[in-house]
Each structure stands twice: as C-alpha cells, then as structure tokens.
Design a protein around this motif. Structure first.
Motif, short mmCIF file in Angstrom:
data_model
loop_
_atom_site.label_atom_id
_atom_site.label_comp_id
_atom_site.label_asym_id
_atom_site.label_seq_id
_atom_site.Cartn_x
_atom_site.Cartn_y
_atom_site.Cartn_z
N UNK A 1 0.75 -1.36 0.48
CA UNK A 1 -0.21 0.24 -0.08
C UNK A 1 0.69 1.24 0.26
N UNK A 2 0.47 1.75 -0.78
CA UNK A 2 1.09 3.32 -0.54
C UNK A 2 1.44 3.99 0.63
N UNK A 3 2.04 4.88 0.59
CA UNK A 3 2.52 5.62 1.75
C UNK A 3 1.81 6.45 2.28
N UNK A 4 0.70 7.05 2.86
CA UNK A 4 -0.49 8.00 3.04
C UNK A 4 0.80 9.12 3.42
N UNK A 5 0.27 10.54 2.50
CA UNK A 5 0.65 11.84 3.20
C UNK A 5 0.29 12.05 4.45
N UNK A 6 1.25 12.00 5.44
CA UNK A 6 1.10 12.43 7.00
C UNK A 6 -0.41 13.69 7.11
N UNK A 32 2.76 -2.84 15.49
CA UNK A 32 3.52 -2.08 14.66
C UNK A 32 3.27 -0.45 15.64
N UNK A 33 4.68 0.03 13.82
CA UNK A 33 4.87 1.63 14.92
C UNK A 33 4.13 2.46 14.71
N UNK A 34 3.72 2.61 15.94
CA UNK A 34 3.01 4.43 15.20
C UNK A 34 3.25 5.71 14.88
N UNK A 35 4.46 6.09 14.79
CA UNK A 35 5.23 6.99 13.64
C UNK A 35 5.03 6.44 12.90
N UNK A 36 5.23 6.22 12.42
CA UNK A 36 4.79 5.34 11.01
C UNK A 36 3.78 4.78 10.75
N UNK A 37 2.69 4.96 11.36
CA UNK A 37 1.32 5.07 11.24
C UNK A 37 0.92 3.77 10.45
N UNK A 38 1.51 2.65 11.30
CA UNK A 38 1.29 1.18 11.19
C UNK A 38 1.78 0.99 9.87
N UNK A 39 2.55 0.97 8.66
CA UNK A 39 3.01 0.42 7.33
C UNK A 39 3.69 -0.59 7.48
N UNK A 40 2.36 -1.98 7.17
CA UNK A 40 3.62 -3.33 6.89
C UNK A 40 4.45 -3.28 6.01
N UNK A 143 -6.41 -4.14 4.97
CA UNK A 143 -5.50 -4.83 4.80
C UNK A 143 -5.78 -5.70 3.36
N UNK A 144 -7.07 -5.98 2.72
CA UNK A 144 -7.23 -5.91 1.35
C UNK A 144 -7.17 -5.17 1.12
N UNK A 145 -6.64 -3.60 0.67
CA UNK A 145 -6.50 -3.04 -0.16
C UNK A 145 -4.57 -3.44 0.12
N UNK A 146 -3.78 -3.89 1.04
CA UNK A 146 -2.53 -4.03 1.27
C UNK A 146 -2.14 -5.36 0.36
N UNK A 150 -8.74 -5.38 -2.81
CA UNK A 150 -9.39 -4.37 -3.46
C UNK A 150 -8.17 -3.05 -4.29
N UNK A 151 -8.60 -2.87 -4.51
CA UNK A 151 -7.15 -0.92 -4.80
C UNK A 151 -7.40 -0.23 -3.48
N UNK A 152 -6.84 1.02 -2.99
CA UNK A 152 -6.52 1.36 -1.96
C UNK A 152 -8.02 2.92 -2.08
N UNK A 153 -8.05 2.88 -3.02
CA UNK A 153 -8.26 3.84 -3.65
C UNK A 153 -10.49 2.99 -3.10
N UNK A 154 -10.70 1.77 -3.62
CA UNK A 154 -11.65 1.45 -3.42
C UNK A 154 -11.74 1.29 -1.68
#
Length: 235
Positions: A1-6, A32-40, A143-146, A150-154
């Motif tokens: 999943x694309x890293x989100x804009x903080x 997971x790291x909250x400082x990284x917005x819980x990125x997998x 998680x389904x998008x990751x 499904x797509x991230x947009x969906x």
C-alpha cells in the motif's frame, strides 16, 4: 500500500488517517509503529503471510469473501447480539438482572456474555460496542488493499461512510476505545478484569502516545458528505 501523506490535508489523506485510527488497537496489538502510521512491510513474504492470516482468521481468500465479511460487519456484527442482551436486561431491575444471569449455566459463553453486557451497558452510549465492528471494518478494508484484493481507492471509498458514523456514535477517542474494549471482551466472552487489562493497555497507549493518530486527529473534524452508504447500518 502506498505510504500515506501524513499532513492529511486532502480528503483522501484524511480518510486514510481515519481508516488507520479506527483500527489502531489492532495495529498496536500487532506491534506496528504508530510513528510510521502502522505501515506493513511491503514484501512478497509479508503479503503472503497476511493472505494466510486473512484466510485463517476470517475465511477471506478473494474480493468476494472480503466484501461478504464487510457486509456482515456493516449490517450486523457483534453489536447486534450485544444490543439484544442489553435491551432485555435494561427492562429488569439490577437485582433481577443478577438473578437472571446467575440462572444461566456458568460454564457457557451465554453466561459470560450477559455478565459483560451488564458490566458495560450503563457505561456505553446507545451505539454500544459498534466501535468493535467499526474498527474491524476499517482494518479489513485496509488490509484487503494491502494484499491486493481491492484497490486502495476502493478501500477508502468503503471506509469513508463509517467515519461520520463513529463520530456521531461516540463523544471522542476515549469513548470509542471503551466501546472497542467492551466489544472485544464480548466477542472473547471473557468478563474478568484480568481479561480486559491487556486491551486497556493498548487503548491507554493510543490515548497517551504523542505519535498516536488518536492524538493527531481531532474527533469532530467534519468530513464531506458521500453518496452511497455501504456501512449505513452501523449507525
């Protein structure tokens, strides 16, 4: 999943931040790291591991399975059973509630569920444990998008309607966290204080940690109205 804009200034960024925040307890549980917005970790091995956990824990192997689970969370979830018990007990006096619960065999989940509802029924708003269903809805969508079902947009499109539902159902993150905690205890059918202690610790971290999205998102930030309400029954 694309890293989100903080900074989250655009609508998509704000929706994604809320998606993560609503399911933050699960990310805390997974370390997971909250400082990284819980990125997998986006590696083939990590994606495969998440696919296996999806199948093991939810029976999800494709987009159709994912949507079926999301529909159940939106239309019923565990809050339906909680609310039925709550409605029944609320018609009884405190003494009658205790007597009724004690009449249920103590080794059954039904007995423990009634104990949990009695413990929380006057501490929660009308929404009860909807936070538990909301949080898992957001988690499954992300998680389904990751893993590519499904797509991230969906994913964001699915989650967007449940954000104002959460805002209207609870007074803030602390209130939401209590609803989530009660929901997990109800699902787990464990009414003891010890069973709640670990979960309460995760919620406490989210309330106190400066990196937590719960401290970076104002609860009453308005979101634009959306057409279509796939999760409207969570209200």
């Amino acid at each position: 999943m694309k890293k989100m804009n903080r900074d989250g200034h655009n609508a998509s960024g704000l929706t994604e931040r809320w998606c993560i925040a609503l399911s933050a307890v699960l990310y805390e549980m997974n370390g997971l790291d909250p400082g990284n917005d819980y990125e997998w970790e986006s590696t083939p091995e990590s994606i495969e591991m998440h696919k296996q956990s999806f199948q093991r824990d939810w029976g999800i192997e494709n987009e159709e399975d994912l949507r079926r689970n999301l529909q159940w969370l939106a239309e019923e979830g565990h809050r339906e059973s909680f609310n039925k018990i709550r409605s029944f007990l609320s018609a009884l006096s405190d003494a009658e509630q205790t007597k009724y619960i004690e009449s249920i065999p103590k080794t059954t989940n039904r007995h423990r569920e009634h104990q949990i509802v009695k413990a929380y029924m006057n501490r929660l708003p009308a929404a009860g444990i909807a936070a538990w269903d909301l949080g898992r809805f957001a988690y499954l969508s992300r998680k389904g998008a990751f893993i590519g079902y499904i797509s991230q947009e969906k994913s964001l499109e699915l989650v967007k309607p449940i954000i104002p539902v959460a805002q209207q159902a609870y007074s803030g993150w602390r209130d939401y966290g209590t609803g989530y905690l009660a929901g997990r205890q109800f699902w787990w059918a464990q009414p003891t204080a010890a069973s709640a202690q670990e979960m309460a610790g995760y919620i406490r971290n989210l309330l106190l940690n400066a990196d937590s999205l719960w401290n970076r998102l104002e609860w009453d930030v308005p979101l634009e109205e959306t057409a279509g309400q796939p999760a409207s029954q969570l209200a």
